[in-house]
Design an enzyme around this catalytic site. Structure first.
Site, mmCIF file in Angstrom:
data_model
loop_
_atom_site.group_PDB
_atom_site.id
_atom_site.type_symbol
_atom_site.label_atom_id
_atom_site.label_comp_id
_atom_site.label_asym_id
_atom_site.label_seq_id
_atom_site.Cartn_x
_atom_site.Cartn_y
_atom_site.Cartn_z
ATOM 1 N N ARG A 91 0.828 -1.205 0.000
ATOM 2 C CA ARG A 91 0.000 0.000 0.000
ATOM 3 C C ARG A 91 0.859 1.250 0.000
ATOM 4 O O ARG A 91 0.510 2.252 -0.627
ATOM 5 C CB ARG A 91 -0.930 -0.019 1.220
ATOM 6 C CG ARG A 91 -1.935 -1.169 1.209
ATOM 7 C CD ARG A 91 -2.757 -1.190 2.498
ATOM 8 N NE ARG A 91 -3.719 -2.287 2.520
ATOM 9 C CZ ARG A 91 -3.479 -3.483 3.035
ATOM 10 N NH1 ARG A 91 -2.286 -3.744 3.552
ATOM 11 N NH2 ARG A 91 -4.409 -4.414 3.043
ATOM 12 N N VAL A 121 -10.523 6.319 2.011
ATOM 13 C CA VAL A 121 -10.460 4.872 1.820
ATOM 14 C C VAL A 121 -9.271 4.514 0.944
ATOM 15 O O VAL A 121 -8.696 3.436 1.046
ATOM 16 C CB VAL A 121 -11.777 4.339 1.217
ATOM 17 C CG1 VAL A 121 -11.715 2.829 1.009
ATOM 18 C CG2 VAL A 121 -12.975 4.690 2.112
ATOM 19 N N ASP A 151 -9.474 -4.694 8.563
ATOM 20 C CA ASP A 151 -8.516 -5.649 9.122
ATOM 21 C C ASP A 151 -9.089 -6.306 10.386
ATOM 22 O O ASP A 151 -8.932 -7.510 10.606
ATOM 23 C CB ASP A 151 -7.201 -4.945 9.486
ATOM 24 C CG ASP A 151 -6.672 -4.102 8.352
ATOM 25 O OD1 ASP A 151 -5.694 -4.498 7.714
ATOM 26 O OD2 ASP A 151 -7.260 -3.029 8.109
ATOM 27 N N ARG A 154 -11.593 -8.877 9.448
ATOM 28 C CA ARG A 154 -10.908 -10.108 9.019
ATOM 29 C C ARG A 154 -10.421 -10.897 10.240
ATOM 30 O O ARG A 154 -10.539 -12.125 10.300
ATOM 31 C CB ARG A 154 -9.721 -9.753 8.126
ATOM 32 C CG ARG A 154 -10.097 -9.225 6.752
ATOM 33 C CD ARG A 154 -8.905 -8.582 6.046
ATOM 34 N NE ARG A 154 -9.230 -8.218 4.665
ATOM 35 C CZ ARG A 154 -8.587 -7.307 3.969
ATOM 36 N NH1 ARG A 154 -7.554 -6.653 4.511
ATOM 37 N NH2 ARG A 154 -8.938 -7.027 2.726
ATOM 38 N N HIS A 178 -2.890 0.515 8.501
ATOM 39 C CA HIS A 178 -3.623 -0.404 7.627
ATOM 40 C C HIS A 178 -2.610 -0.880 6.589
ATOM 41 O O HIS A 178 -2.496 -0.357 5.494
ATOM 42 C CB HIS A 178 -4.796 0.313 6.945
ATOM 43 C CG HIS A 178 -5.489 -0.524 5.897
ATOM 44 N ND1 HIS A 178 -6.003 -1.761 6.158
ATOM 45 C CD2 HIS A 178 -5.738 -0.276 4.582
ATOM 46 C CE1 HIS A 178 -6.553 -2.252 5.052
ATOM 47 N NE2 HIS A 178 -6.389 -1.361 4.085
#
Length: 316
Positions: A91, A121, A151, A154, A178
């Site tokens: 990222r 986002v 996350d 998840r 993140h």
């Protein structure tokens, strides 16, 4: 007086932006949903497709345009546009291109929606949340990122599956970036009120150190698996964003691990990253200082350093 009609504006009609619109539409998050994208044909097609399903969801108005004016008067602007993460790409490697986009976009958004909350986002979300807060000059509480809400979802899913309990009864948080430096907060995790580290239920799986390592590795690498298989993550982040929007638009006082600017959190300053936060109609009301182990404290500080270094590299 006429009742205020809540409006959200989504920047980007790609896989994530369109799915955020779809999730918000199905959940009845807002009565007015606008989508902005420089690709007029794409945004027109997405809005047409969404409008064709309007009969089956709570009533709303959906519109889209390549004119930023479509965002006028929005209560919340959700930024999903930007360079797409490729298989194997981190990222953080997206930062340069997406910061350049924000430099152009933010002044335009402030002109048409000066009172909006800004929800990031686009990745790297922690870096961009910091950059947008700096560029906008808005109070820190009004600029937030989706952070580790996904996350943490998840994490809860994998724990629930391992322990064979409903995911709704698992409370566990991923904090920090993140991204690759994120950390699991094992010491505050619980199942139905029982501290996770005390879990010992006859007939149910136990949670060994090897299990914890395996679960967290799967959380941290989840996006890479999804991107390798289908090119983008969109469904879960769409739902996660819809939940954040509900907390903002409905003034829910909901605790979510969103990314916001920290100034003095456990000694961490001048960086945006995710910790459990109270989210309401004004944005991020407060951050919660959970009891942490020493390794978790050190992990959060390392994660903050990783994000801050990327921010400095970009000139902020």
């Amino acid at each position: 007086m006429p009742e205020h009609v809540s409006k959200i504006a989504i920047i980007g009609a790609g896989a994530v932006g369109a799915t955020v619109a779809y999730a918000a539409m199905i959940r009845g998050v807002a009565k007015h949903i606008a989508i902005y994208d420089i690709n007029r044909a794409k945004v027109d097609a997405e809005v047409l497709d969404l409008n064709h399903g309007l009969q089956f969801v709570p009533m709303a108005t959906l519109e889209g345009s390549d004119d930023i004016q479509v965002c006028a008067g929005a209560d919340v602007v959700i930024i999903t546009a930007g360079a797409k993460q490729k298989p194997g790409q981190t990222r953080m490697e997206l930062a340069g291109a997406n910061v350049a986009l924000c430099r152009t976009l933010v002044p335009q958004l402030l002109k048409v929606a000066p009172d909006a909350l800004l929800l990031l986002v686009t990745n790297p979300v922690d870096v961009l949340t910091y950059v947008v807060q700096q560029l906008s000059g808005l109070p820190a509480r009004r600029v937030l990122g989706s952070g580790t809400v996904l996350d943490s979802s998840r994490f809860r899913f994998l724990l629930a599956r391992h322990l064979n309990v409903a995911v709704q009864n698992v409370h566990a948080v991923i904090a920090g970036e993140h991204g690759d430096s994120e950390i699991p907060l094992w010491s505050s995790a619980s199942v139905g009120g029982l501290p996770l580290m005390q879990w010992s239920v006859p007939g149910r799986a136990q949670l060994s150190e090897a299990d914890r390592t395996h679960i967290f590795d799967n959380v941290r690498n989840a996006a890479y698996h999804v991107i390798r298989g289908k090119g983008a993550t969109n469904y879960a982040i769409g739902l996660a964003t819809a939940q954040i929007l509900e907390a903002l638009l409905h003034n829910e006082q909901r605790v979510l691990p969103v990314s916001s600017r920290l100034e003095g959190y456990l000694g961490i300053r001048d960086v945006c990253m995710s910790v459990p936060s109270i989210v309401n109609g004004g944005g991020v009301e407060a951050v919660l200082e959970l009891p942490l182990s020493e390794s978790e404290r050190e992990g959060l500080k390392r994660s903050a350093d990783t994000i801050r270094q990327a921010i400095r590299t970009l000139g902020f």
